[in-house]
Motif scaffolding. Structure first.
Motif, PDB file in Angstrom:
ATOM      1  N   GLU A 106     -36.629  25.055  56.902  1.00  0.00           N
ATOM      2  CA  GLU A 106     -36.128  24.237  58.009  1.00  0.00           C
ATOM      3  C   GLU A 106     -34.618  24.020  57.910  1.00  0.00           C
ATOM      4  N   THR A 107     -34.165  23.794  56.704  1.00  0.00           N
ATOM      5  CA  THR A 107     -32.742  23.524  56.525  1.00  0.00           C
ATOM      6  C   THR A 107     -32.361  23.857  55.095  1.00  0.00           C
ATOM      7  N   THR A 108     -31.137  24.240  54.919  1.00  0.00           N
ATOM      8  CA  THR A 108     -30.597  24.455  53.584  1.00  0.00           C
ATOM      9  C   THR A 108     -29.506  23.428  53.369  1.00  0.00           C
ATOM     10  N   PRO A 109     -29.769  22.405  52.564  1.00  0.00           N
ATOM     11  CA  PRO A 109     -28.750  21.376  52.358  1.00  0.00           C
ATOM     12  C   PRO A 109     -27.441  21.993  51.876  1.00  0.00           C
ATOM     13  N   LYS A 110     -26.370  21.498  52.425  1.00  0.00           N
ATOM     14  CA  LYS A 110     -25.049  22.015  52.085  1.00  0.00           C
ATOM     15  C   LYS A 110     -24.741  21.805  50.606  1.00  0.00           C
ATOM     16  N   LYS A 111     -24.157  22.810  50.016  1.00  0.00           N
ATOM     17  CA  LYS A 111     -23.685  22.700  48.640  1.00  0.00           C
ATOM     18  C   LYS A 111     -22.212  22.286  48.670  1.00  0.00           C
ATOM     19  N   TYR A 112     -21.857  21.306  47.857  1.00  0.00           N
ATOM     20  CA  TYR A 112     -20.486  20.785  47.836  1.00  0.00           C
ATOM     21  C   TYR A 112     -19.771  21.230  46.565  1.00  0.00           C
ATOM     22  N   SER A 113     -18.489  21.510  46.716  1.00  0.00           N
ATOM     23  CA  SER A 113     -17.681  21.836  45.546  1.00  0.00           C
ATOM     24  C   SER A 113     -17.389  20.563  44.771  1.00  0.00           C
ATOM     25  N   GLU A 114     -16.975  20.707  43.522  1.00  0.00           N
ATOM     26  CA  GLU A 114     -16.623  19.546  42.709  1.00  0.00           C
ATOM     27  C   GLU A 114     -15.487  18.760  43.350  1.00  0.00           C
ATOM     28  N   GLU A 115     -14.550  19.477  43.971  1.00  0.00           N
ATOM     29  CA  GLU A 115     -13.409  18.817  44.621  1.00  0.00           C
ATOM     30  C   GLU A 115     -13.889  17.992  45.825  1.00  0.00           C
ATOM     31  N   GLU A 116     -14.809  18.554  46.608  1.00  0.00           N
ATOM     32  CA  GLU A 116     -15.330  17.829  47.768  1.00  0.00           C
ATOM     33  C   GLU A 116     -16.099  16.584  47.329  1.00  0.00           C
ATOM     34  N   LEU A 117     -16.916  16.721  46.301  1.00  0.00           N
ATOM     35  CA  LEU A 117     -17.681  15.574  45.797  1.00  0.00           C
ATOM     36  C   LEU A 117     -16.754  14.479  45.286  1.00  0.00           C
ATOM     37  N   ALA A 118     -15.712  14.866  44.581  1.00  0.00           N
ATOM     38  CA  ALA A 118     -14.772  13.884  44.050  1.00  0.00           C
ATOM     39  C   ALA A 118     -14.050  13.151  45.169  1.00  0.00           C
ATOM     40  N   ALA A 119     -13.674  13.884  46.217  1.00  0.00           N
ATOM     41  CA  ALA A 119     -12.963  13.268  47.339  1.00  0.00           C
ATOM     42  C   ALA A 119     -13.864  12.289  48.086  1.00  0.00           C
ATOM     43  N   MET A 120     -15.137  12.684  48.291  1.00  0.00           N
ATOM     44  CA  MET A 120     -16.093  11.800  48.961  1.00  0.00           C
ATOM     45  C   MET A 120     -16.269  10.509  48.170  1.00  0.00           C
ATOM     46  N   GLU A 121     -16.425  10.654  46.866  1.00  0.00           N
ATOM     47  CA  GLU A 121     -16.637   9.486  46.010  1.00  0.00           C
ATOM     48  C   GLU A 121     -15.414   8.580  45.985  1.00  0.00           C
ATOM     49  N   GLN A 122     -14.248   9.170  45.860  1.00  0.00           N
ATOM     50  CA  GLN A 122     -13.020   8.373  45.796  1.00  0.00           C
ATOM     51  C   GLN A 122     -12.825   7.555  47.062  1.00  0.00           C
ATOM     52  N   SER A 123     -13.056   8.179  48.217  1.00  0.00           N
ATOM     53  CA  SER A 123     -12.915   7.477  49.493  1.00  0.00           C
ATOM     54  C   SER A 123     -13.899   6.314  49.579  1.00  0.00           C
ATOM     55  N   ALA A 124     -15.114   6.534  49.121  1.00  0.00           N
ATOM     56  CA  ALA A 124     -16.148   5.499  49.169  1.00  0.00           C
ATOM     57  C   ALA A 124     -15.825   4.332  48.246  1.00  0.00           C
ATOM     58  N   LEU A 125     -15.387   4.632  47.047  1.00  0.00           N
ATOM     59  CA  LEU A 125     -15.079   3.567  46.087  1.00  0.00           C
ATOM     60  C   LEU A 125     -13.880   2.750  46.535  1.00  0.00           C
ATOM     61  N   GLN A 126     -12.923   3.408  47.167  1.00  0.00           N
ATOM     62  CA  GLN A 126     -11.776   2.659  47.683  1.00  0.00           C
ATOM     63  C   GLN A 126     -12.211   1.696  48.777  1.00  0.00           C
ATOM     64  N   ALA A 127     -13.077   2.172  49.672  1.00  0.00           N
ATOM     65  CA  ALA A 127     -13.593   1.316  50.746  1.00  0.00           C
ATOM     66  C   ALA A 127     -14.401   0.158  50.177  1.00  0.00           C
ATOM     67  N   ALA A 128     -15.223   0.450  49.164  1.00  0.00           N
ATOM     68  CA  ALA A 128     -16.032  -0.600  48.547  1.00  0.00           C
ATOM     69  C   ALA A 128     -15.165  -1.648  47.873  1.00  0.00           C
ATOM     70  N   LYS A 129     -14.129  -1.197  47.204  1.00  0.00           N
ATOM     71  CA  LYS A 129     -13.240  -2.097  46.464  1.00  0.00           C
ATOM     72  C   LYS A 129     -12.527  -3.070  47.396  1.00  0.00           C
ATOM     73  N   GLU A 130     -12.178  -2.623  48.583  1.00  0.00           N
ATOM     74  CA  GLU A 130     -11.412  -3.436  49.527  1.00  0.00           C
ATOM     75  C   GLU A 130     -12.298  -4.327  50.394  1.00  0.00           C
ATOM     76  N   ALA A 131     -13.624  -4.146  50.330  1.00  0.00           N
ATOM     77  CA  ALA A 131     -14.543  -4.887  51.192  1.00  0.00           C
ATOM     78  C   ALA A 131     -15.020  -6.176  50.539  1.00  0.00           C
ATOM     79  N   ASP A 132     -15.463  -7.107  51.381  1.00  0.00           N
ATOM     80  CA  ASP A 132     -16.130  -8.310  50.871  1.00  0.00           C
ATOM     81  C   ASP A 132     -17.571  -7.988  50.481  1.00  0.00           C
TER      82      ASP A 132
END
Length: 736
Positions: free
Chosen positions: A448-474
């Motif tokens: 039905e679907t083949t989940p996308k494979k992410y590079s290490e760089e893409e995974l790191a960028a996704m995580e960094q963006s998320a943690l920054q947003a979490a850090k700045e939120a209440d």
């Protein structure tokens, strides 16, 4: 057509015609080049041109114009111009996708599920379909089994109420009625008891347990008038269901009185050869026919063998006549002899699919299905705060479950799409954080679907963006959970955890912001120990369907107060599976506070599930008074009224599910510690109270006794009324 005319038609049909009425083939065989099909898939199956032209039903094709053409082509070639049946798995919606069945069980509102089934039938029938392979009413206790997502849970009483409501929703009172389709109860029987939670595995149940727990929901659907029943893949008493004469002739048709069409599951008759209970396809055909299976789904077992077996005197043609007549009777009940298209209408199909009315119903059903598992006062959300939505389901359209392939994920509303209409953009951020599953997780066999494979760089960028947003939120809202292809058919899991890549993100978010609300997407109970210990709140939203994101945002913001209760226990860990609240009493119970060694217990985990059947919180609180009985004794013709007063003791309007459980205090056969026998949804304003009355009759006290008969025994019974299966709020009466 009158019954006498059907019987004349049957008498005029050739043996080959009758046998081919008992054949079901995939719509793919009819939608491509015929020569390619005949020299390819059909040839591989042993299906000839005549079989292809005269097969009595099609599986898995839809679309009003397509179905009309298929019907015209078929009837022109069929010697008696008999119409074809069109069938499909419309499990929880056609184009408008409603919450997955397990989620619907959490509503404790069978009537609402009946409305959803009715809407699905309207869309399906306009697309030219006549039969849906739904509802699945298999009792489920083992979260390792992926198909728990298709059931309404672990309780026979709850499943029975949903079974009958869904059948009536699909069928109405008359199958000829516009907008209705025939309902098929599945899988008969005991499929949910697969050993070790492994799909297609054997089932080992005593006849007592089989009858007491597993059969009632099938019976309820049959009593509601289900036109069809589907066999299961598993064995019962060592015999595969599809060739099990005792199961199909004695129980289904004899004891339950089912006189409709019995269809095999996909290739299930042929698979009895792999079971090694049939020596070859011909032997399998003979045994299935003798068991009364009317339609062979997607094999040539019947088509290639039955005519020869009749000619050789191995089987009685009368058995084929019985099967064929039942198929003709179903076609007649649907009105196909007078109108072979039934409701197929391209304009209506376009108008019904995803219409505002159906979307509104999908949203309501989703809201009612959400279960608040934990809340340390952070929900409903304070929209004046700075909020970060962080997680792979933040803007994910894949929220409709693996058993909703007729729908389109792009039609699903995501959390972000809904939140952007409600939350102040200056105070709200959105970040995926990580994919649903990591590169190390392989979904074996899925096309039905083949989940996308992410590079290490893409995974790191996704995580960094998320943690920054979490850090700045209440506060951080984390929409996370299973991949939709991790639950459903052939998705047994030995470890029922949230994917590790998400748990790593969860831990890292907690390190920068401890104020985390988890919104959980899943098709089965999961091991939530770590999330439960560390998150401030958990909202279970299952696979909520087309309007899932809108429903989630309304509940998170308090526009809608959650009222769902668990239809299936969430185990403390996978080591408890299978687990259910209504277990049998044991001679060495591990009672609260007991520290003795020689008790029925684990050394390393508690006996109780993390979240029990019937459990669910609200944004308000409720108090349930002591149980009051109108009398302490009852004879077999009487009834007892059991009453409680329910009061909203909080500050918000809310809905509580009041649940009635009964325990047989003594019997010759060991009985469950308690059994659900009634439930009622009560909506109350702050400070409002309402008396809730349940009426108990002798029928509620019946069970399979030592001599195998079904009935009650005199003695004492404990009545418990509360808001989950853990309630001990009780009173006692005597049956004389």
């Amino acid at each position: 057509m009158k019954q006498t005319d059907l019987e004349k038609l049957l008498a005029d049909m050739s043996l080959k015609e009758k046998v081919d009425q008992m054949l079901q083939l995939s719509g793919a065989f009819y939608l491509g080049d015929e020569n390619s099909v005949l020299t390819g898939p059909a040839n591989d199956m042993g299906i000839g041109k005549e079989d292809l032209e005269m097969a009595g039903s099609i599986l898995g094709a839809a679309g009003a114009d397509t179905m009309k053409k298929l019907q015209d082509d078929y009837m022109a070639k069929q010697p008696h111009h008999i119409p074809m049946l069109f069938m499909m798995d419309v499990i929880h919606g056609m184009k408008t996708i409603f919450p997955a069945p397990l989620a619907q069980g959490a509503t404790f509102d069978p009537e609402l599920s009946g409305e959803c089934a009715s809407a699905a039938a309207k869309e399906a029938s306009a697309a030219g379909l006549h039969v849906t392979f739904s509802p699945m009413v298999d009792l489920v206790r083992d979260a390792r089994w992926g198909r728990v997502v298709e059931s309404t849970g672990e309780d026979p009483y709850l499943n029975s109420r949903f079974s009958e409501a869904i059948v009536k929703g699909f069928q109405g009172d008359d199958l000829k009625t516009p907008g209705k389709v025939a309902s098929c109860i599945k899988h008969f029987a005991g499929y949910g008891g697969a050993v070790a939670g492994r799909d297609y595995n054997t089932v080992e149940l005593s006849e007592h347990t089989f009858r007491e727990f597993y059969l009632p929901a099938y019976k309820a659907g049959i009593d509601a008038g289900a036109a069809m029943v589907m066999t299961s893949f598993n064995t019962i008493n060592g015999v595969p269901a599809s060739t099990n004469k005792w199961l199909m002739r004695d129980i289904l048709r004899g004891e339950m009185g089912f006189d409709g069409v019995l269809i095999s599951d996909f290739a299930a008759i042929l698979e009895t050869v792999a079971h090694r209970s049939s020596k070859d396809a011909a032997d399998a055909a003979k045994k299935a026919l003798e068991a009364g299976v009317d339609i062979d789904m997607m094999t040539s077992v019947y088509a290639a063998n039955l005519c020869r077996l009749v000619e050789e005197g191995e089987v009685d043609e009368h058995l084929i006549d019985e099967c064929c007549l039942r198929i003709l009777e179903l076609k007649n009940k649907l009105g196909l002899f007078e109108n072979p298209y039934k409701d197929a209408d391209a304009e209506k199909e376009k108008a019904y699919n995803l219409c505002p009315e159906h979307r509104a119903l999908a949203k309501k059903a989703a809201e009612e299905s959400f279960v608040l598992l934990k809340n340390d006062g952070v929900l409903p959300l304070d929209t004046a705060k700075k909020i970060a939505f962080v997680g792979p389901y933040t803007n994910n359209h894949e929220i409709k479950s693996s058993w909703s392939f007729t729908g389109d994920s792009k039609d699903c509303v995501t959390i972000q799409e809904a939140a952007e209409k409600v939350f102040d953009a200056s105070r709200t951020t959105y970040a995926e954080g990580c994919p649903v599953i990591g590169n190390d997780v392989e979904l074996i066999g899925f096309t039905e679907t083949t989940p996308k494979k992410y590079s290490e760089e893409e995974l790191a960028a996704m995580e960094q963006s998320a943690l920054q947003a979490a850090k700045e939120a209440d506060l951080v809202v984390m929409p996370m959970g299973e991949h939709y292809l991790q639950s459903g058919e052939a998705t047994s899991r030995a470890m029922i955890d949230v994917p590790e890549i998400q748990m790593e993100l969860f831990r890292k978010v907690l390190a920068v912001n401890p104020n985390v609300v988890v919104v959980l997407f899943n098709g089965r109970p999961l091991d939530l120990r770590e999330i439960s210990a560390k998150a401030k709140a958990i909202l279970e939203v299952w696979f909520p369907g087309t309007e899932g994101g809108s429903a989630v945002v309304d509940v998170l913001t308090g526009k809608k107060n959650p009222s769902g209760h668990l239809p299936m226990s969430f185990p403390y860990c996978v080591g408890q599976a299978p687990v259910s609240y209504n277990e049998y009493s044991t001679g060495r119970p591990n009672l609260p506070g007991m520290k003795e060694r020689f008790r029925s217990k684990y050394l390393d985990i508690p006996n109780a599930p993390l979240y029990p059947f019937g459990y669910g919180l609200s944004y308000t609180t409720f108090a349930v008074s002591d149980v009051v009985l109108d009398q302490n004794e009852m004879d077999k013709n009487g009834r007892i009224a059991a009453k409680v007063t329910v009061k909203n003791t909080g500050d918000a309007a809310g809905c509580e599910v009041v649940q009635l459980y009964i325990r047989d205090d003594y019997s010759d056969v060991v009985r469950p510690v308690k059994e659900l026998k009634g439930f009622r949804k009560v909506e109350l304003a702050p400070g409002e109270e309402q008396e809730v009355t349940f009426y108990i009759t002798e029928e509620d006290l019946r069970y399979y006794r030592l001599d195998g008969t079904f009935g009650s025994e005199p003695g004492t019974f404990t009545v418990m009324i509360g808001n989950s299966s853990t309630t001990e709020n009780s009173a006692v009466f005597t049956l004389k």
